[in-house]
Motif scaffolding. Structure first.
Motif, PDB file in Angstrom:
ATOM      1  N   GLU A  20     -19.935  17.155  30.284  1.00 56.63           N
ATOM      2  CA  GLU A  20     -21.194  17.297  31.014  1.00 56.63           C
ATOM      3  C   GLU A  20     -20.949  17.639  32.483  1.00 56.63           C
ATOM      4  OE1 GLU A  20     -24.306  13.892  31.720  1.00 56.63           O
ATOM      5  OE2 GLU A  20     -24.628  14.854  29.770  1.00 56.63           O
ATOM      6  N   LYS A  21     -19.963  16.975  33.064  1.00 57.47           N
ATOM      7  CA  LYS A  21     -19.621  17.203  34.466  1.00 57.47           C
ATOM      8  C   LYS A  21     -19.278  18.675  34.716  1.00 57.47           C
ATOM      9  CE  LYS A  21     -16.396  15.349  37.913  1.00 57.47           C
ATOM     10  NZ  LYS A  21     -15.186  14.533  38.076  1.00 57.47           N
ATOM     11  N   SER A  22     -18.695  19.324  33.691  1.00 53.35           N
ATOM     12  CA  SER A  22     -18.314  20.730  33.865  1.00 53.35           C
ATOM     13  C   SER A  22     -19.319  21.654  33.176  1.00 53.35           C
ATOM     14  CB  SER A  22     -16.892  20.953  33.359  1.00 53.35           C
ATOM     15  OG  SER A  22     -16.680  20.317  32.133  1.00 53.35           O
ATOM     16  N   GLY A  23     -20.504  21.126  32.906  1.00 58.00           N
ATOM     17  CA  GLY A  23     -21.571  21.972  32.379  1.00 58.00           C
ATOM     18  C   GLY A  23     -21.378  22.424  30.950  1.00 58.00           C
ATOM     19  N   ARG A  24     -20.647  21.627  30.180  1.00 55.50           N
ATOM     20  CA  ARG A  24     -20.417  22.023  28.788  1.00 55.50           C
ATOM     21  C   ARG A  24     -20.957  20.946  27.853  1.00 55.50           C
ATOM     22  NH1 ARG A  24     -14.244  22.230  28.630  1.00 55.50           N
ATOM     23  NH2 ARG A  24     -14.590  22.929  26.520  1.00 55.50           N
ATOM     24  N   ALA A  25     -21.201  21.363  26.603  1.00 58.41           N
ATOM     25  CA  ALA A  25     -21.625  20.395  25.592  1.00 58.41           C
ATOM     26  C   ALA A  25     -20.411  19.644  25.077  1.00 58.41           C
ATOM     27  CB  ALA A  25     -22.308  21.114  24.445  1.00 58.41           C
ATOM     28  N   ALA A  26     -20.584  18.368  24.762  1.00 59.51           N
ATOM     29  CA  ALA A  26     -19.484  17.579  24.200  1.00 59.51           C
ATOM     30  C   ALA A  26     -18.970  18.228  22.915  1.00 59.51           C
ATOM     31  CB  ALA A  26     -19.947  16.155  23.928  1.00 59.51           C
ATOM     32  N   SER A  27     -19.863  18.912  22.199  1.00 58.34           N
ATOM     33  CA  SER A  27     -19.469  19.544  20.931  1.00 58.34           C
ATOM     34  C   SER A  27     -18.521  20.723  21.135  1.00 58.34           C
ATOM     35  CB  SER A  27     -20.718  20.024  20.183  1.00 58.34           C
ATOM     36  OG  SER A  27     -21.418  20.946  20.985  1.00 58.34           O
ATOM     37  N   SER A  28     -18.322  21.154  22.390  1.00 62.10           N
ATOM     38  CA  SER A  28     -17.382  22.249  22.635  1.00 62.10           C
ATOM     39  C   SER A  28     -15.942  21.739  22.766  1.00 62.10           C
ATOM     40  CB  SER A  28     -17.780  23.013  23.913  1.00 62.10           C
ATOM     41  OG  SER A  28     -17.590  22.190  25.059  1.00 62.10           O
ATOM     42  N   VAL A  29     -15.775  20.431  22.648  1.00 63.82           N
ATOM     43  CA  VAL A  29     -14.432  19.836  22.734  1.00 63.82           C
ATOM     44  C   VAL A  29     -14.112  19.109  21.429  1.00 63.82           C
ATOM     45  CG1 VAL A  29     -12.927  18.252  23.995  1.00 63.82           C
ATOM     46  CG2 VAL A  29     -14.756  19.454  25.217  1.00 63.82           C
ATOM     47  N   LEU A 194      -8.050  26.128  23.380  1.00 64.08           N
ATOM     48  CA  LEU A 194      -7.177  25.776  24.496  1.00 64.08           C
ATOM     49  C   LEU A 194      -6.928  24.275  24.385  1.00 64.08           C
ATOM     50  CD1 LEU A 194      -5.711  26.464  27.128  1.00 64.08           C
ATOM     51  CD2 LEU A 194      -7.902  26.300  28.320  1.00 64.08           C
ATOM     52  N   SER A 195      -5.743  23.940  23.843  1.00 60.63           N
ATOM     53  CA  SER A 195      -5.433  22.545  23.520  1.00 60.63           C
ATOM     54  C   SER A 195      -4.648  21.919  24.659  1.00 60.63           C
ATOM     55  CB  SER A 195      -4.619  22.503  22.214  1.00 60.63           C
ATOM     56  OG  SER A 195      -4.198  21.192  21.921  1.00 60.63           O
ATOM     57  N   MET A 196      -5.312  21.091  25.440  1.00 61.99           N
ATOM     58  CA  MET A 196      -4.634  20.422  26.561  1.00 61.99           C
ATOM     59  C   MET A 196      -5.361  19.128  26.910  1.00 61.99           C
ATOM     60  SD  MET A 196      -5.536  23.131  29.639  1.00 61.99           S
ATOM     61  CE  MET A 196      -7.191  23.243  30.352  1.00 61.99           C
ATOM     62  N   GLY A 197      -4.562  18.144  27.329  1.00 65.94           N
ATOM     63  CA  GLY A 197      -5.113  16.837  27.673  1.00 65.94           C
ATOM     64  C   GLY A 197      -4.744  15.794  26.640  1.00 65.94           C
ATOM     65  N   MET A 198      -4.197  14.671  27.125  1.00 65.86           N
ATOM     66  CA  MET A 198      -3.832  13.541  26.281  1.00 65.86           C
ATOM     67  C   MET A 198      -4.468  12.289  26.906  1.00 65.86           C
ATOM     68  SD  MET A 198       0.146  14.694  25.696  1.00 65.86           S
ATOM     69  CE  MET A 198       0.798  13.237  26.433  1.00 65.86           C
ATOM     70  N   THR A 199      -4.068  11.126  26.439  1.00 67.65           N
ATOM     71  CA  THR A 199      -4.668   9.899  26.958  1.00 67.65           C
ATOM     72  C   THR A 199      -4.660   9.868  28.490  1.00 67.65           C
ATOM     73  OG1 THR A 199      -4.209   8.606  24.983  1.00 67.65           O
ATOM     74  CG2 THR A 199      -4.399   7.381  27.049  1.00 67.65           C
ATOM     75  N   GLN A 200      -3.547  10.267  29.078  1.00 67.39           N
ATOM     76  CA  GLN A 200      -3.412  10.112  30.536  1.00 67.39           C
ATOM     77  C   GLN A 200      -4.318  11.036  31.350  1.00 67.39           C
ATOM     78  OE1 GLN A 200       0.634  11.027  31.799  1.00 67.39           O
ATOM     79  NE2 GLN A 200       0.358  13.207  31.537  1.00 67.39           N
ATOM     80  N   ASP A 201      -4.768  12.133  30.743  1.00 65.44           N
ATOM     81  CA  ASP A 201      -5.416  13.130  31.594  1.00 65.44           C
ATOM     82  C   ASP A 201      -6.478  13.997  30.891  1.00 65.44           C
ATOM     83  OD1 ASP A 201      -3.739  14.662  29.995  1.00 65.44           O
ATOM     84  OD2 ASP A 201      -2.295  15.069  31.591  1.00 65.44           O
ATOM     85  N   PHE A 202      -7.052  13.502  29.779  1.00 67.25           N
ATOM     86  CA  PHE A 202      -7.922  14.398  29.009  1.00 67.25           C
ATOM     87  C   PHE A 202      -9.207  14.787  29.731  1.00 67.25           C
ATOM     88  CE2 PHE A 202      -9.200  10.184  27.432  1.00 67.25           C
ATOM     89  CZ  PHE A 202     -10.584  10.266  27.358  1.00 67.25           C
ATOM     90  N   GLU A 203      -9.699  13.906  30.605  1.00 68.64           N
ATOM     91  CA  GLU A 203     -10.943  14.263  31.301  1.00 68.64           C
ATOM     92  C   GLU A 203     -10.720  15.438  32.261  1.00 68.64           C
ATOM     93  OE1 GLU A 203     -10.727  10.250  31.706  1.00 68.64           O
ATOM     94  OE2 GLU A 203     -12.877   9.848  31.452  1.00 68.64           O
ATOM     95  N   VAL A 204      -9.593  15.403  32.948  1.00 68.37           N
ATOM     96  CA  VAL A 204      -9.260  16.516  33.852  1.00 68.37           C
ATOM     97  C   VAL A 204      -9.075  17.797  33.028  1.00 68.37           C
ATOM     98  CG1 VAL A 204      -7.552  17.389  35.497  1.00 68.37           C
ATOM     99  CG2 VAL A 204      -8.248  14.993  35.586  1.00 68.37           C
ATOM    100  N   ALA A 205      -8.444  17.667  31.858  1.00 72.89           N
ATOM    101  CA  ALA A 205      -8.229  18.841  30.995  1.00 72.89           C
ATOM    102  C   ALA A 205      -9.570  19.455  30.581  1.00 72.89           C
ATOM    103  CB  ALA A 205      -7.418  18.442  29.756  1.00 72.89           C
ATOM    104  N   ILE A 206     -10.520  18.607  30.232  1.00 77.22           N
ATOM    105  CA  ILE A 206     -11.847  19.113  29.835  1.00 77.22           C
ATOM    106  C   ILE A 206     -12.514  19.811  31.016  1.00 77.22           C
ATOM    107  CG2 ILE A 206     -14.176  18.410  29.136  1.00 77.22           C
ATOM    108  CD1 ILE A 206     -12.728  16.176  27.441  1.00 77.22           C
ATOM    109  N   GLU A 207     -12.392  19.211  32.192  1.00 72.86           N
ATOM    110  CA  GLU A 207     -12.963  19.856  33.386  1.00 72.86           C
ATOM    111  C   GLU A 207     -12.349  21.235  33.620  1.00 72.86           C
ATOM    112  OE1 GLU A 207     -13.400  15.559  35.587  1.00 72.86           O
ATOM    113  OE2 GLU A 207     -12.498  17.199  36.752  1.00 72.86           O
ATOM    114  N   GLU A 208     -11.083  21.393  33.213  1.00 76.29           N
ATOM    115  CA  GLU A 208     -10.391  22.679  33.424  1.00 76.29           C
ATOM    116  C   GLU A 208     -10.517  23.618  32.224  1.00 76.29           C
ATOM    117  OE1 GLU A 208      -9.376  23.710  36.285  1.00 76.29           O
ATOM    118  OE2 GLU A 208      -9.736  21.781  37.286  1.00 76.29           O
ATOM    119  N   GLY A 209     -11.307  23.218  31.226  1.00 74.68           N
ATOM    120  CA  GLY A 209     -11.624  24.169  30.149  1.00 74.68           C
ATOM    121  C   GLY A 209     -11.031  23.890  28.776  1.00 74.68           C
TER     122      GLY A 209
END
Ligand SMILES: *Cc1c(COP(=O)(O)O)cnc(C)c1O
Length: 224
Positions: A20-29, A194-209
Motif C-alpha cells: 500500500e505504501k508503494s501504491g500497489r495491491a497486496a495481491s501483486s506480491v 521479481l523475487s527479492m526480500g526475505m524475513t530481514q528486509d521484505f518490506e523494503v523489497a516490496i517498496e522497491e518493486g
C-alpha cells in the motif's frame, strides 16, 4: 490460532502495508513460504492457513515433501541446483528461481523437453558479489538472461536476488534497487516475477518493486 497461522497473519499484514505504501495491491506480491528444515506437519499447517507457494533449497527434501503434499501448493526451487538433480526437480518444481549458469539452464531445458514440459525459471543475480552466494554478477545479468531465454524447454520469467545479511533492512535497499533496474531492462514478456526480500528486509523489497518475497523465519520461527 496456531503459531504458524498467527505468524502468517502478521506477515500478510506487513506485506499489505508495504504494498500500500508503494501504491500497489497486496495481491501483486506473492508470498513464498520458505520451508527448508520445516517438517511436513508444519508445512501442512501453513497450507491450511492459506499458503499457496512453498520454497525449498534442496531437491531431496523438496521431493519428499512434494510426494506427501503434491498439488496442494506451487513449488519453488530457491537453492543452488546441481545438474545431477535437475531431472528430479523438473518433475515437480513450478518455478526454478536459481538459474546461475548456462550449463544448468541447458540441462533444465533438456530434461523438461524430455518430459514434454516447459520449465519456468528466474535468473539468480549475486547482488553484492558475495563469494558465499551463487548467481550471476549484476553486470552480466541482462546478457545472461537473453541467453537463457533462447534455450528450448525453458521460459524465463524474471530475476531473483539475495541481499547480504544485515541488521538494518535499509542496507538492502540499494541492492533491491539495482535488481529492479536490471529487471526493467528485460524484454516485457520476461518481466513477470521479481523475487527479492526475505524475513530481514521484505518490506523494503516490496517498496522497491518485488512481486515475490521468500519468507522462512518470520513464518516458521528460527531454523535450528
Ligand atoms: C532460506 C532462504 C530464504 C528465507 O530466509 P528467511 O530469512 O528465513 O526468511 C529466502 N531465500 C532464499 C534463497 C533462502 O535460501
Amino acid at each position: 490460532m496456531g503459531q504458524i497461522a498467527d505468524n502468517l497473519a502478521r506477515v500478510r499484514e506487513r506485506v499489505r502495508a508495504a504494498a500500500e505504501k508503494s501504491g500497489r495491491a497486496a495481491s501483486s506480491v506473492t508470498l513464498v513460504a520458505v520451508t527448508k528444515t520445516v517438517d511436513v506437519a508444519r508445512v501442512r499447517e501453513a497450507i491450511e492457513a492459506g499458503v499457496s507457494d512453498i520454497g525449498e533449497n534442496y531437491v531431496q527434501e523438496a521431493q519428499s515433501k512434494w510426494l506427501e503434499l503434491r498439488d496442494a501448493v506451487r513449488w519453488h526451487f530457491i537453492g543452488h541446483l546441481q545438474r545431477n538433480k535437475v531431472k528430479a526437480a523438473v518433475e515437480f518444481v513450478d518455478l526454478i528461481q536459481s538459474v546461475d549458469s548456462l550449463e544448468l539452464a541447458a540441462e533444465i531445458g533438456k530434461r523438461s523437453e524430455a518430459i514434454g514440459r516447459v520449465a519456468d525459471v528466474l535468473v539468480e543475480v549475486n547482488l553484492a558479489g558475495e563469494a558465499s552466494k551463487f548467481g550471476v554478477p549484476p553486470d552480466q545479468a541482462v546478457d545472461f538472461a537473453g541467453r537463457v531465454s533462447a534455450i528450448g524447454g525453458i521460459r524465463l520469467l524474471g530475476l531473483m536476488g539475495m541481499t547480504p545479511l544485515a541488521a538494518d533492512p535499509e542496507l538492502s535497499r540499494p541492492y533491491f534497487r539495482g535488481l529492479r533496474s536490471l529487471f526493467d531492462k528485460l524484454p516485457p514478456d520476461r518481466r513477470v516475477q521479481l523475487s527479492m526480500g526475505m524475513t530481514q528486509d521484505f518490506e523494503v523489497a516490496i517498496e522497491e518493486g518485488a512481486t515475490m518475497v521468500r519468507i522462512g523465519t518470520a513464518v516458521f520461527g528460527a531454523r535450528t
